[in-house]
Motif scaffolding. Structure first.
Motif, short mmCIF file in Angstrom:
data_model
loop_
_atom_site.label_atom_id
_atom_site.label_comp_id
_atom_site.label_asym_id
_atom_site.label_seq_id
_atom_site.Cartn_x
_atom_site.Cartn_y
_atom_site.Cartn_z
N ALA A 185 0.78 -1.15 0.00
CA ALA A 185 0.07 -0.05 0.01
C ALA A 185 1.01 1.21 -0.08
O ALA A 185 0.47 2.31 -0.84
N ILE A 186 1.87 1.42 0.81
CA ILE A 186 2.84 2.47 0.68
C ILE A 186 3.42 2.66 -0.43
O ILE A 186 3.79 3.60 -0.96
N ALA A 187 3.98 1.52 -1.23
CA ALA A 187 4.39 1.67 -2.41
C ALA A 187 3.35 2.19 -3.65
O ALA A 187 3.79 2.99 -4.20
N GLY A 188 2.13 1.80 -3.38
CA GLY A 188 1.18 2.49 -4.16
C GLY A 188 1.06 3.92 -3.94
O GLY A 188 1.07 4.92 -4.85
N GLU A 189 0.93 4.38 -2.64
CA GLU A 189 0.86 5.81 -2.22
C GLU A 189 2.15 6.79 -2.90
O GLU A 189 2.20 7.65 -3.51
N VAL A 190 3.51 5.83 -2.76
CA VAL A 190 4.72 6.67 -3.16
C VAL A 190 4.61 6.53 -4.75
O VAL A 190 4.93 7.67 -5.14
N ALA A 191 4.10 5.77 -5.36
CA ALA A 191 3.91 5.87 -6.94
C ALA A 191 2.74 7.10 -7.34
O ALA A 191 3.19 7.72 -8.18
N SER A 236 2.31 9.64 -5.59
CA SER A 236 2.81 10.98 -5.25
C SER A 236 4.02 11.28 -5.90
O SER A 236 4.47 12.35 -5.95
N HIS A 237 4.37 10.40 -7.13
CA HIS A 237 5.37 10.50 -8.09
C HIS A 237 6.66 10.60 -7.41
O HIS A 237 7.49 11.56 -7.78
N THR A 238 6.88 10.00 -6.30
CA THR A 238 8.38 10.08 -5.49
C THR A 238 8.83 8.66 -5.56
O THR A 238 9.62 8.50 -4.40
N ASP A 239 8.30 7.88 -6.30
CA ASP A 239 9.04 6.29 -6.50
C ASP A 239 10.26 6.62 -7.34
O ASP A 239 10.54 7.43 -8.06
N GLY A 240 11.06 5.51 -7.09
CA GLY A 240 12.68 5.44 -7.99
C GLY A 240 13.29 6.64 -7.54
O GLY A 240 13.24 7.19 -6.57
N VAL A 241 14.01 6.77 -8.71
CA VAL A 241 14.95 8.12 -8.77
C VAL A 241 14.14 9.29 -8.30
O VAL A 241 14.81 10.51 -7.95
N ARG A 242 12.84 9.42 -8.70
CA ARG A 242 12.13 10.59 -8.21
C ARG A 242 12.11 10.91 -6.91
O ARG A 242 11.77 12.23 -6.53
N GLY A 243 12.23 10.18 -6.06
CA GLY A 243 12.39 10.15 -4.64
C GLY A 243 13.55 10.88 -3.96
O GLY A 243 13.83 11.37 -2.89
N LEU A 244 14.93 10.68 -4.98
CA LEU A 244 16.00 11.40 -4.44
C LEU A 244 16.09 12.65 -4.08
O LEU A 244 16.98 13.01 -2.92
N VAL A 270 19.50 2.71 -0.38
CA VAL A 270 18.70 3.98 -1.11
C VAL A 270 18.19 2.95 -2.47
O VAL A 270 17.12 3.36 -2.77
N ILE A 271 18.93 1.92 -3.01
CA ILE A 271 18.57 1.43 -4.19
C ILE A 271 17.24 0.49 -3.92
O ILE A 271 16.37 0.56 -4.69
N VAL A 272 17.55 -0.23 -2.74
CA VAL A 272 16.52 -1.11 -2.40
C VAL A 272 15.06 -0.23 -2.26
O VAL A 272 14.06 -0.77 -2.67
N TYR A 273 15.07 0.90 -1.44
CA TYR A 273 13.98 1.53 -1.29
C TYR A 273 13.37 1.96 -2.61
O TYR A 273 12.27 2.18 -2.62
N ALA A 274 14.31 2.52 -3.49
CA ALA A 274 13.84 3.22 -4.75
C ALA A 274 13.14 1.86 -5.39
O ALA A 274 12.02 2.24 -6.16
N VAL A 275 13.66 0.95 -5.62
CA VAL A 275 13.10 -0.48 -6.26
C VAL A 275 11.74 -0.80 -5.75
O VAL A 275 10.82 -1.28 -6.48
N THR A 276 11.66 -0.90 -4.55
CA THR A 276 10.61 -1.62 -3.87
C THR A 276 9.38 -0.49 -3.37
O THR A 276 8.40 -0.79 -2.97
N GLY A 277 9.53 0.59 -3.56
CA GLY A 277 8.62 1.81 -3.39
C GLY A 277 8.51 1.93 -2.00
O GLY A 277 7.47 2.79 -1.56
N GLY A 278 9.61 2.07 -1.29
CA GLY A 278 9.63 2.58 0.04
C GLY A 278 9.82 4.22 0.01
O GLY A 278 10.14 4.90 -0.99
N ARG A 279 9.36 4.75 1.34
CA ARG A 279 9.43 6.03 1.18
C ARG A 279 10.81 6.63 1.45
O ARG A 279 11.63 6.11 1.83
N SER A 280 11.05 7.91 0.49
CA SER A 280 12.38 8.19 -0.02
C SER A 280 13.23 8.56 1.29
O SER A 280 14.61 8.35 1.47
#
Length: 473
Positions: free
Chosen positions: A201-207, A209-217, A259-269
């Protein structure tokens, strides 16, 4: 600033979860609900008392930044610079303001990293036992430490010191972690591992909000602040490449891996921000011995410190409540409007025919709304409050005789699946013009459940918000 302006949604949630003490919850281990409940009972609802522990932990993180720098060979000025970077980082300032999982996790993660750095220098295996004890406590707050320590051990195997993995006391520490975490893990197993659903669910919320992957850096690096950002870049380069810092290289790769794991799995940045301190320490230690930088470092650091101090009003509620709507302080925005939401729901309840009120319950789309109504509803004469969101679903369901539901949030497309009649009865207004999570949220009057509550309640279980912000009408 701890007495301003009101509770955050998570603080309200912990207060309610603490009244339902258990070995685990759908979205977290048990420590924060227990700690929050004890403080609330002992100090009678004092915001200052509730927020004193995170303030002390934020201060403790600043001290740990200096101590970690000293372990790496940093002299006094280097220690001061690392401490300043930590103290002025937005992630430290904001996590130290509220009693939420992030602030406690940052402090405990910092302590465990300091102990590990100290072990690398001294090879005193008692430090590994202490590290295991700290991680065991950290895992009662948040499960994120598992990711970091799996990556740390893998990095130590690849880049050294491999000796770490051969130390008996390391594995005794791991056993201690497993023993302390066992009750929470058993709870998760008994309830079908809801933590995985929460992570999804958090991964969906992150996506969304457009802060998933490199967009969360940008969010992660923004949390480091002006000084911290420069030190993160320099420290990571030196930690990965400097011969002098080679014994600690595995920590640099561990930070990159997290950083990579959270970016790939959709964790909060901002999750990886718990591990800024070793990188900051590596940066200042390298800078203290650089002839080119030594002459200019204070000329660079001083204006950055001044600029960082100037940003504090955007991070903490140092301004009047009337100015909140004009400030970029997103954290403080979510600490207002809870009582006004209760007023809005009370107006709908009071407008109902008296005969219907005895068979009425309140259900909310989001756990924070339910917690606020449970906190402020009794003084307004409101009926029991429930929610299908996160751990609130486990706290109980409406009585079998419930025929009317005041539902906060969601939309008719969702509610029509469960009730015979759904009509809009009101809308939440915080009366401050603050565009937070509740502002404009619809309040529905639902009648005639289509099934018994024993059948209906499992269908209302959801880990994410049913609707996204702006989809409420």
């Amino acid at each position: 600033m701890s007495n301003r302006f009101g509770y955050s949604g998570d603080e309200l949630y912990f207060l309610v979860a603490g009244q339902h003490l258990d070995w685990g919850y759908a979205d977290q281990p048990p420590m924060l609900p227990l700690l929050t409940h004890v403080i609330d009972v002992v100090f009678g609802g004092s915001l200052v008392a509730l927020r004193t522990p995170p303030a002390l932990m934020a201060a403790g993180s600043v001290v740990i930044a200096a101590l970690t720098t000293r372990e790496l060979g940093g002299r006094r000025r280097a220690q001061i610079l690392a401490a300043a970077a930590c103290a002025l980082a937005p992630i430290t300032i904001q996590s130290g303001h509220l009693l939420i999982t992030n602030g406690v996790d940052i402090f405990l993660a910092s302590v465990s990293c300091w102990l590990l750095v100290r072990w690398v220098r001294l090879r005193d295996d008692r430090l590994l036992l202490a590290t295991g004890a700290v991680v065991a406590v950290e895992l009662q707050v948040k499960y994120l430490a598992v990711t970091f320590w799996v990556i740390v051990l893998a990095a130590a195997w690849v880049f050294g010191p491999r000796e770490l993995l051969r130390r008996t006391k390391l594995w005794i520490g791991v056993l201690l972690v497993l023993i302390v975490s066992a009750p929470s893990l058993v709870w998760q197993a008994q309830h079908g591992w809801p933590q995985f659903a929460v992570s999804k669910a958090i991964a969906g919320e992150v996506a969304d909000s457009h802060t998933d992957g490199v967009r969360g850096l940008p969010i992660l690096l923004g949390g480091a602040g002006a000084i911290g950002l420069l030190l993160i870049v320099h420290g990571l380069v030196r930690l990965l490449g400097s011969p002098r810092l080679r014994p600690y290289r595995f920590l640099g790769w561990a930070f990159v891996g997290v950083v990579i794991v959270y970016a790939v799995t959709g964790g909060r940045s901002y999750y990886a921000g718990s591990y800024f301190i070793p990188v900051w320490a590596a940066a200042v230690v390298d800078l203290q011995d650089s002839p080119r930088i030594r002459k200019w470092r204070w000329w660079i650091a001083t204006p950055l410190v001044a600029a960082s101090i100037a940003t504090v009003p955007a991070l903490l509620p140092v301004y009047p409540l009337s100015k909140l709507a004009d400030m970029p302080d997103k954290v403080s925005m979510e600490t207002v409007g809870w009582q006004e939401m209760a007023d809005s729901v009370a107006a709908v309840y009071e407008a109902m025919p008296p005969a219907d009120r005895s068979t009425t319950a309140i259900v909310t789309d989001h756990y924070e709304q339910a917690a606020a109504l449970e906190r402020y509803g009794p003084s307004r004469g409101l009926p029991p409050v429930y929610s299908g969101n996160r751990s609130y679903w486990y706290f109980g369901r409406p009585a079998g005789t419930t025929r009317h539901v005041i539902y906060v949030g969601a939309n008719t497309g969702y509610l029509d699946k469960f009730f015979g009649t759904v009509r809009k009865a009101g809308r939440v207004d915080n009366r401050l013009g603050v565009d937070n999570i509740n502002q404009g949220m619809p309040i529905w009057l639902c009648e005639g459940p289509k099934e018994s509550w024993a059948v209906l309640w499992p269908k209302l279980d959801h880990q994410a918000m049913v609707i996204r912000r702006g989809d409420s009408s």
